[in-house]
Design a protein around this motif. Sequence first.
Motif, PDB file in Angstrom:
ATOM      1  N   LEU A  34      75.048 -35.941 -39.173  1.00  0.00           N
ATOM      2  CA  LEU A  34      75.162 -35.090 -40.360  1.00  0.00           C
ATOM      3  C   LEU A  34      75.347 -33.623 -40.027  1.00  0.00           C
ATOM      4  CD1 LEU A  34      72.690 -36.432 -43.094  1.00  0.00           C
ATOM      5  CD2 LEU A  34      75.157 -36.747 -42.906  1.00  0.00           C
ATOM      6  N   GLY A  35      75.510 -33.293 -38.740  1.00  0.00           N
ATOM      7  CA  GLY A  35      75.798 -31.909 -38.386  1.00  0.00           C
ATOM      8  C   GLY A  35      74.594 -31.039 -38.129  1.00  0.00           C
ATOM      9  N   ALA A  36      73.385 -31.563 -38.316  1.00  0.00           N
ATOM     10  CA  ALA A  36      72.190 -30.769 -38.039  1.00  0.00           C
ATOM     11  C   ALA A  36      71.903 -30.808 -36.542  1.00  0.00           C
ATOM     12  CB  ALA A  36      70.988 -31.314 -38.810  1.00  0.00           C
ATOM     13  N   GLN A  37      71.620 -29.660 -36.000  1.00  0.00           N
ATOM     14  CA  GLN A  37      71.414 -29.552 -34.557  1.00  0.00           C
ATOM     15  C   GLN A  37      70.165 -30.312 -34.110  1.00  0.00           C
ATOM     16  OE1 GLN A  37      71.687 -25.508 -33.447  1.00  0.00           O
ATOM     17  NE2 GLN A  37      72.140 -25.926 -31.328  1.00  0.00           N
ATOM     18  N   PHE A  38      70.258 -30.927 -32.915  1.00  0.00           N
ATOM     19  CA  PHE A  38      69.077 -31.554 -32.330  1.00  0.00           C
ATOM     20  C   PHE A  38      68.017 -30.465 -32.118  1.00  0.00           C
ATOM     21  CE2 PHE A  38      66.472 -32.996 -28.801  1.00  0.00           C
ATOM     22  CZ  PHE A  38      66.233 -34.313 -29.146  1.00  0.00           C
ATOM     23  N   ASP A  39      66.753 -30.682 -32.493  1.00  0.00           N
ATOM     24  CA  ASP A  39      66.197 -31.954 -32.878  1.00  0.00           C
ATOM     25  C   ASP A  39      65.860 -31.989 -34.361  1.00  0.00           C
ATOM     26  OD1 ASP A  39      64.083 -30.147 -32.901  1.00  0.00           O
ATOM     27  OD2 ASP A  39      63.009 -31.071 -31.247  1.00  0.00           O
ATOM     28  N   CYS A  40      66.114 -33.162 -34.991  1.00  0.00           N
ATOM     29  CA  CYS A  40      65.894 -33.250 -36.435  1.00  0.00           C
ATOM     30  C   CYS A  40      65.907 -34.715 -36.860  1.00  0.00           C
ATOM     31  CB  CYS A  40      66.984 -32.479 -37.174  1.00  0.00           C
ATOM     32  SG  CYS A  40      66.721 -32.346 -38.951  1.00  0.00           S
ATOM     33  N   ALA A  41      64.741 -35.323 -37.004  1.00  0.00           N
ATOM     34  CA  ALA A  41      64.613 -36.717 -37.427  1.00  0.00           C
ATOM     35  C   ALA A  41      63.715 -36.779 -38.652  1.00  0.00           C
ATOM     36  CB  ALA A  41      64.021 -37.573 -36.307  1.00  0.00           C
ATOM     37  N   ILE A  42      64.188 -37.437 -39.683  1.00  0.00           N
ATOM     38  CA  ILE A  42      63.408 -37.530 -40.926  1.00  0.00           C
ATOM     39  C   ILE A  42      62.785 -38.909 -41.042  1.00  0.00           C
ATOM     40  CG2 ILE A  42      63.546 -37.601 -43.446  1.00  0.00           C
ATOM     41  CD1 ILE A  42      65.450 -35.329 -43.367  1.00  0.00           C
ATOM     42  N   GLN A  43      61.493 -38.926 -41.301  1.00  0.00           N
ATOM     43  CA  GLN A  43      60.786 -40.163 -41.603  1.00  0.00           C
ATOM     44  C   GLN A  43      60.419 -40.166 -43.077  1.00  0.00           C
ATOM     45  OE1 GLN A  43      56.871 -40.659 -39.938  1.00  0.00           O
ATOM     46  NE2 GLN A  43      56.844 -42.886 -40.250  1.00  0.00           N
ATOM     47  N   PHE A  44      60.952 -41.125 -43.814  1.00  0.00           N
ATOM     48  CA  PHE A  44      60.569 -41.323 -45.209  1.00  0.00           C
ATOM     49  C   PHE A  44      59.382 -42.268 -45.261  1.00  0.00           C
ATOM     50  CE2 PHE A  44      65.194 -40.494 -45.461  1.00  0.00           C
ATOM     51  CZ  PHE A  44      65.197 -39.421 -46.331  1.00  0.00           C
ATOM     52  N   LEU A  45      58.462 -41.992 -46.152  1.00  0.00           N
ATOM     53  CA  LEU A  45      57.258 -42.810 -46.305  1.00  0.00           C
ATOM     54  C   LEU A  45      57.064 -43.168 -47.768  1.00  0.00           C
ATOM     55  CD1 LEU A  45      54.962 -40.706 -43.976  1.00  0.00           C
ATOM     56  CD2 LEU A  45      55.717 -43.053 -43.514  1.00  0.00           C
ATOM     57  N   ARG A  46      56.827 -44.455 -48.004  1.00  0.00           N
ATOM     58  CA  ARG A  46      56.527 -44.890 -49.371  1.00  0.00           C
ATOM     59  C   ARG A  46      55.231 -44.247 -49.856  1.00  0.00           C
ATOM     60  NH1 ARG A  46      57.965 -48.656 -52.603  1.00  0.00           N
ATOM     61  NH2 ARG A  46      59.380 -49.563 -51.080  1.00  0.00           N
TER      62      ARG A  46
END
Length: 461
Positions: free
Chosen positions: A296-308
């Motif tokens: 998506l073009g966002a520079q490392f580092d960038c990880a999204i965790q979605f949580l219910r």
Amino acid sequence: MNHDDLNHWSKRAADWVTDYHRSLRDRSVRADLTPGAIAAQLPREAPDAAEPMEQIFADFERIVPQGMTHWQHPRFFAYFPANASPASMLAEQLANAMACQGMLWQTSPAATEIEQVMVGWLREALGLPEGFVGTIHDSATTATLSAILTMREQAMEFQGNIKGMHGHAPLRFYASAQTHSSVDKAIRVAGIGQDNLAKIATDTSFSMQPEALRAAIVADQAAGMLPAGVVLCAGGTSIGAFDRIAECIAVAKAHGLPVHVDAAWAGSAMICPEFRDLWKGVEDADSIVFNPHKWLGAQFDCAIQFLRDPTAQVKTLGLRPAYLETAGREEIVNFNEWTVPLGRRFRALKLWFTLRAYGLDGLRARIRNHVAWAQESALALAAIPNVKIITQPILSLYSFALPDDIKTENLLNRINDDGRIYLTQTRHEGRYVIRVQVGQFDCTREDVMMIPRIVAELIGQ
């Protein structure tokens, strides 16, 4: 060096960056060096006296670029991309200048609140239902570890952190062989033990078989073990495989097990509604991770965790000694309690800049192009004598090979020594194959079609 010097050298660095990116197509993608070549050019000890920035910058230009594998090269088709759009780079410069430590809301309110909003933007962009919240980790490895630790604690009624694992029934986790090695690492680091990660059989599409998952859970329960959680694959690293998400989640829920979905690479593609059937049923997962830095073009580092529901993860990972309290705001979100590290960078800023600078439509167009160009390049490769497509494109990932492993490995070495493109290998059903992944932010159709062109040229030699 002071801030006035920084102003001067930042402008010089910006000029260097412009020249660097303009010259990437003329550079070999992969560094052509022997181990130790860069270290040999550096002094053995740090200097006692300050050195002039002119000399430091000159040494950078002389030593570093020629020692890099150029991840932003438009013909980087190895691993997965680590995108760095210009908008993301600009945001990182600003975040680096402010250099905040966003461990608590009060240590940088904007860092926390923009993160919350960006998670919401991306939840909606990926088509996930309202109610999911989340946080930004450094990488999917950390997000998966956080999920595994949380599942462990839920299975042990939150006593593992307090009393340890000794004397407890062995916990069991379930994943397919197509899941990333970060799942194995998380199992090891969490104290579960590699032998307690059951790799479930896959079908002809290399998707986890729901019936095999059910049978493994039942067998483990009968053996006195304690099933604790399931990790599903949505776009595996090796060949892009997707587990049968909806069916496997149904099995897990029938046995009261939480589910984490690893969509580190492929999750970005879900901003395009036409690809969402690949992870149909994901809305019933408890935890989902995807990496905007991959596609998506966002520079490392960038990880999204979605949580219910973040409650269990915060209970697992949160600690609030007196020096981390925010007086009068006990219920405020402090994202350090959602993950392993205490320290947190301002990662949300580059998402804010990137999503606004290109828009979802612009990012969708890029992903759709990458998928189409990958399919076109695979067809062109298949037309070359002795080249066989081993795994068909899943989104923008596929693999190919020559008639035997030795010839395939030799071809890959020749491709990468040539330097015009960069590919890597994997093993699939015991076979050595060359892996192609299209996703670099600035690549064009012409860049992608260099793959069959170079393969045909090298085979013909």
